[in-house]
Every structure is written in C-alpha cells, then in structure tokens.
Design an enzyme around this catalytic site. Structure first.
Site, mmCIF file in Angstrom:
data_model
loop_
_atom_site.group_PDB
_atom_site.id
_atom_site.type_symbol
_atom_site.label_atom_id
_atom_site.label_comp_id
_atom_site.label_asym_id
_atom_site.label_seq_id
_atom_site.Cartn_x
_atom_site.Cartn_y
_atom_site.Cartn_z
ATOM 1 N N HIS A 80 52.384 51.336 40.048
ATOM 2 C CA HIS A 80 52.613 50.796 38.709
ATOM 3 C C HIS A 80 51.736 51.188 37.558
ATOM 4 O O HIS A 80 50.471 51.499 37.773
ATOM 5 C CB HIS A 80 52.635 49.181 38.967
ATOM 6 C CG HIS A 80 51.356 48.600 39.429
ATOM 7 N ND1 HIS A 80 50.349 48.226 38.419
ATOM 8 C CD2 HIS A 80 50.886 48.328 40.634
ATOM 9 C CE1 HIS A 80 49.220 48.071 39.100
ATOM 10 N NE2 HIS A 80 49.394 47.889 40.729
ATOM 11 N N ASP A 82 50.777 49.310 34.900
ATOM 12 C CA ASP A 82 50.334 48.122 34.222
ATOM 13 C C ASP A 82 48.831 47.631 34.990
ATOM 14 O O ASP A 82 48.852 48.125 36.132
ATOM 15 C CB ASP A 82 51.107 46.875 34.009
ATOM 16 C CG ASP A 82 51.684 46.459 35.276
ATOM 17 O OD1 ASP A 82 51.967 47.213 36.244
ATOM 18 O OD2 ASP A 82 51.498 45.237 35.539
ATOM 19 N N ASP A 112 43.240 49.855 40.839
ATOM 20 C CA ASP A 112 44.651 49.083 40.708
ATOM 21 C C ASP A 112 45.441 49.302 39.219
ATOM 22 O O ASP A 112 45.320 48.521 38.533
ATOM 23 C CB ASP A 112 44.306 47.580 41.044
ATOM 24 C CG ASP A 112 45.418 46.786 41.181
ATOM 25 O OD1 ASP A 112 46.568 47.295 41.448
ATOM 26 O OD2 ASP A 112 45.554 45.784 40.922
ATOM 27 N N GLU A 144 54.252 45.092 37.241
ATOM 28 C CA GLU A 144 53.950 44.638 38.455
ATOM 29 C C GLU A 144 52.999 43.513 38.584
ATOM 30 O O GLU A 144 53.205 42.757 39.395
ATOM 31 C CB GLU A 144 53.310 45.720 39.418
ATOM 32 C CG GLU A 144 53.127 45.694 40.999
ATOM 33 C CD GLU A 144 51.821 44.914 41.367
ATOM 34 O OE1 GLU A 144 51.589 44.615 42.444
ATOM 35 O OE2 GLU A 144 50.888 44.884 40.295
ATOM 36 N N GLU A 145 52.131 43.323 37.647
ATOM 37 C CA GLU A 145 51.222 42.483 37.543
ATOM 38 C C GLU A 145 51.602 41.003 37.267
ATOM 39 O O GLU A 145 50.971 39.987 37.432
ATOM 40 C CB GLU A 145 49.895 42.726 36.948
ATOM 41 C CG GLU A 145 49.161 44.100 37.266
ATOM 42 C CD GLU A 145 48.387 43.793 38.555
ATOM 43 O OE1 GLU A 145 48.491 42.525 39.097
ATOM 44 O OE2 GLU A 145 47.885 44.925 38.950
ATOM 45 N N GLU A 169 49.119 51.691 46.185
ATOM 46 C CA GLU A 169 48.037 50.538 45.850
ATOM 47 C C GLU A 169 46.704 50.609 46.671
ATOM 48 O O GLU A 169 46.700 51.283 47.849
ATOM 49 C CB GLU A 169 48.642 49.242 46.377
ATOM 50 C CG GLU A 169 49.920 48.794 45.525
ATOM 51 C CD GLU A 169 49.620 47.974 44.350
ATOM 52 O OE1 GLU A 169 48.190 48.015 43.891
ATOM 53 O OE2 GLU A 169 50.562 47.338 43.610
ATOM 54 N N HIS A 355 41.455 43.400 40.146
ATOM 55 C CA HIS A 355 41.321 42.337 39.504
ATOM 56 C C HIS A 355 39.871 41.913 39.135
ATOM 57 O O HIS A 355 39.658 40.769 38.657
ATOM 58 C CB HIS A 355 42.332 41.244 39.916
ATOM 59 C CG HIS A 355 43.776 41.664 40.093
ATOM 60 N ND1 HIS A 355 44.819 40.753 40.445
ATOM 61 C CD2 HIS A 355 44.243 42.481 39.778
ATOM 62 C CE1 HIS A 355 45.871 41.212 40.587
ATOM 63 N NE2 HIS A 355 45.879 42.482 40.286
#
EC number: 3.5.1.16
Length: 383
Positions: A80, A82, A112, A144-145, A169, A355
């Site tokens: 992903h 984003d 990530d 995705e997030e 990932e 994150h």
C-alpha cells in the site's frame, strides 16, 4: 531503461518525501496521486506496462498495477502507498525527510510500507525481465490504513489470477500465512427522554444498553468456547467493548446511548456468520423494544485470512528463508488478495515500528530483502 533509475536510497528518499496520508478525517486525508505518478514513471522506465486505477468512493485515491510479461499465472508483489497521520509533537525528525542514523532509516512510511517499493525497484536492476516465462505484477494500493478501499476494489474488478502473491508489510522478513480479521460496530439505542422524577414517562437508553451488554458478553463467552485456532497466541475470536456514551444530565432520563465494539474473527469465519451471531445475541433486546436498537458498521469489515500451509508458495519461501510461516493478530490486505491467489505477508522492517513516532527500518534488512525479491521472481516467473 535501468540506468534511468535513481540509486536505491534516492528512490527511498523520494517516496518518503511524497506525503500520502490516509485518514478518516477529511482535513488530514491526502491523495496518493503524486506517489502513484512517481512509481508509475519508474516502472515504465523498466519496461513495465502500467495501469493507474481510480478508486471509487475515495478522495482522489488511485491503485497502480505494473506488469511485465503475458500469459497465465506468475507472481504478484503488492503493497500500500498510504501512511497513517503523524503526531508532530512526538516526532524528533521531519517525517518526510529520509534520515539515516545508527543503522536505521527514519521517516514516515519507511517500514509501513512505502520502502517496500524501493526494494522491488532496486532488485529489478538485477533481473532480466525479458527472460521471464511467466508474468510479474507489482500492485500499489490506496487507503489500506483506513478502509482498504484500494485492495477491495482491485480484487473485485481484476481478471488477474497469478500463481501467488506476496504483500510486503513489515514482518521482519518472517513469513506470515494467516491473521485474524476485524469487525467494528456501533450499537445504538434510542430511548425516550423525560424528567428523572418520573422514570415511567421515559425509556432509559442506558438501562436498555445494560441489557444489551449482558447479551454481548454472553456472545463473547460463546465465541471463546466454540471456536479455536491453536496457532494464534490468543486462540479464539476476541470481542472488546471499546467506547460507550449516553445521556447528558443526571436529572434527565437518557434518550440515547451508543456503544462501540469490535470482534477479531479467526480465519474460516465468514462475515455473514459473525453478523448473524451478533444479531441473534441482541434479538431479545430488539424484540422487547422494537425499533430502538440498531447495529451499524464503523468501517468496512475485514475477514480473517489464511494461506494453505501446504501450498507451494509456503514451501518455497520457508526454504529460501530457513524459517517457518507464522500467524499474527494484526490485519492486512491479504484477505482481499487471497481471493485472487494464494498469498503470504512478508516484508522488511518490524511491525513494532508501524504507526510509531520516529518510524524506522533497520538497514540490516536491505541486503536480505533485495536477495529474497530476486529469488522469488526467479522461482515463480522463470521456471
């Protein structure tokens, strides 16, 4: 041409410098169009055919599919584009400037997972794609997030059926073959307000919610007793009550009460099955108080995911890495890609950095990740 590609670290730097935050709050949400353009141009330079797919229902978000070769099967490498939003007060570095210090590459998306695309592009320098016997696909998705809208839409609309897929990932290069899903619902009860001096003249939503919670907790116990998947550290579906709000004054009968809850189903449980279990659990309240209880999704549900442990993809990757596949509790886009072909989750960096402020990827992952990408391309596209 390969000589048009910037050096690995400059590709990485450009990806991190291009913001692509996904957020449910419109003020924080950003388009990934600029990042998709960067990736598309680089893959075109390598001779890939590139398709850019607008994702409906999003704020100017796009998927990108780069492909080389034709025919059935082949390999899909996916990720992903984003990132999550960042807390400026907790970062000690500029999130959009790639910085290297003490064996770590810092920046928002380093682990990530924008960095995975830098690894793919760099590995392709040493792959003669003109000799591929099966097609190679690179998929870059949106959102995705938040909603996973990009992967959902791609899986729903594509005719591709590769032999297998790897989603990059951050797994610390430990292959993952299964994870739980995630369902998040709002239980809302509409009562009837009134003065607290005469409770019979109203319907107290908090009292109805108290009744509903009792039935939900019984469902939680039933899930724990009926469903087991021993490979997980928590080997049963979990149910959590995460947020509740109701009423506005101590002397007023509460008119509204809202509860937010989630369920993390194990692989093999269908979303329809779970919705049925929840509705059955709440049926006594709904029947006693018609029209006062509703259940709404807080976000689109994510099913559990599992790649068959005896699939060739699992055997090949375990042999290449000298490590057994694992199962994890967090969610990825794998359930949607798995509808197309057997899928593993495998990539550089640690999920513990995802994150987090001052997100980083350790440079020790660079060489083995590059080698792994070359090896899986050779195995699934050359033979």
């Amino acid at each position: 041409m390969k000589n048009k590609l910037p050096p690995f670290i400059e590709i990485y730097r450009a990806l991190i410098a291009t913001p692509s935050i996904s957020a449910t709050e419109e003020a924080l949400d950003q388009s990934n169009a600029d990042l998709i353009t960067l990736l598309a141009d680089w893959f075109k330079d390598l001779g890939f055919n590139v398709e850019v797919q607008p994702v409906p229902g999003t704020r100017n978000k796009f998927n990108m599919l780069a492909s080389y070769g034709q025919g059935a099967g082949g390999l899909l490498l996916a990720g992903h584009t984003d990132t999550v939003p960042f807390d400026d007060g907790r970062w000690t570095r500029d999130p959009f400037t790639l910085t290297e210090h003490d064996g770590k590459l810092y920046g928002l998306g380093t682990a990530d997972m924008k960095g995975f695309f830098a690894f793919i592009l760099d590995a392709l320098r040493d792959v003669d794609v003109t000799k591929l016997k099966k097609p190679l696909y690179i998929l870059a998705t949106a959102d995705e997030e938040t909603s996973m809208a990009g992967a959902r839409y791609f899986a729903e609309t594509t005719a591709l059926r590769p032999d297998c897929a790897i989603i990059g990932e951050p797994t610390s290069l430990q292959p993952v073959r299964a994870h739980k899903g995630h369902i998040s619902n709002a239980i809302r009860i509409q009562g009837q307000s009134g003065h607290s001096s005469d409770p019979a003249r109203g319907v107290n939503a908090i009292e109805l919610m108290h009744d509903a919670i009792g039935h939900i907790l019984q469902l939680r116990d039933n899930l724990k007793e009926r469903y087991h998947y021993e490979a997980f550290t928590v080997p049963y579906p979990t149910l959590n009550l995460g947020h509740i709000h109701g009423g506005d004054a101590s002397n007023r009968i509460c008119a509204c009460c809202e509860l937010h809850m989630d369920i993390r189903p194990q692989p093999g449980m269908t979303l329809n099955e779970l919705n049925g279990l929840l509705n059955d659990a709440l049926a006594p309240v709904s029947e006693r108080w018609p029209g006062r209880l509703t259940v709404d999704e807080l976000h689109p549900p994510i099913p559990g995911y599992e790649c068959p442990p005896n699939h060739q993809l699992v055997e090949v990757v375990e042999k290449l890495l000298g490590a057994k596949t694992e199962v994890v509790n967090y969610c990825t886009e794998a359930p949607f890609i798995q509808t197309l072909c057997p899928t593993l989750v495998l990539g550089p960096g640690s999920i513990n950095q995802a994150h987090q402020p001052d997100e980083y990827l350790e440079t020790r992952f660079i060489k083995p990740t590059r080698e792994l990408i070359i090896q899986v391309i050779h195995h699934f596209c050359w033979h």
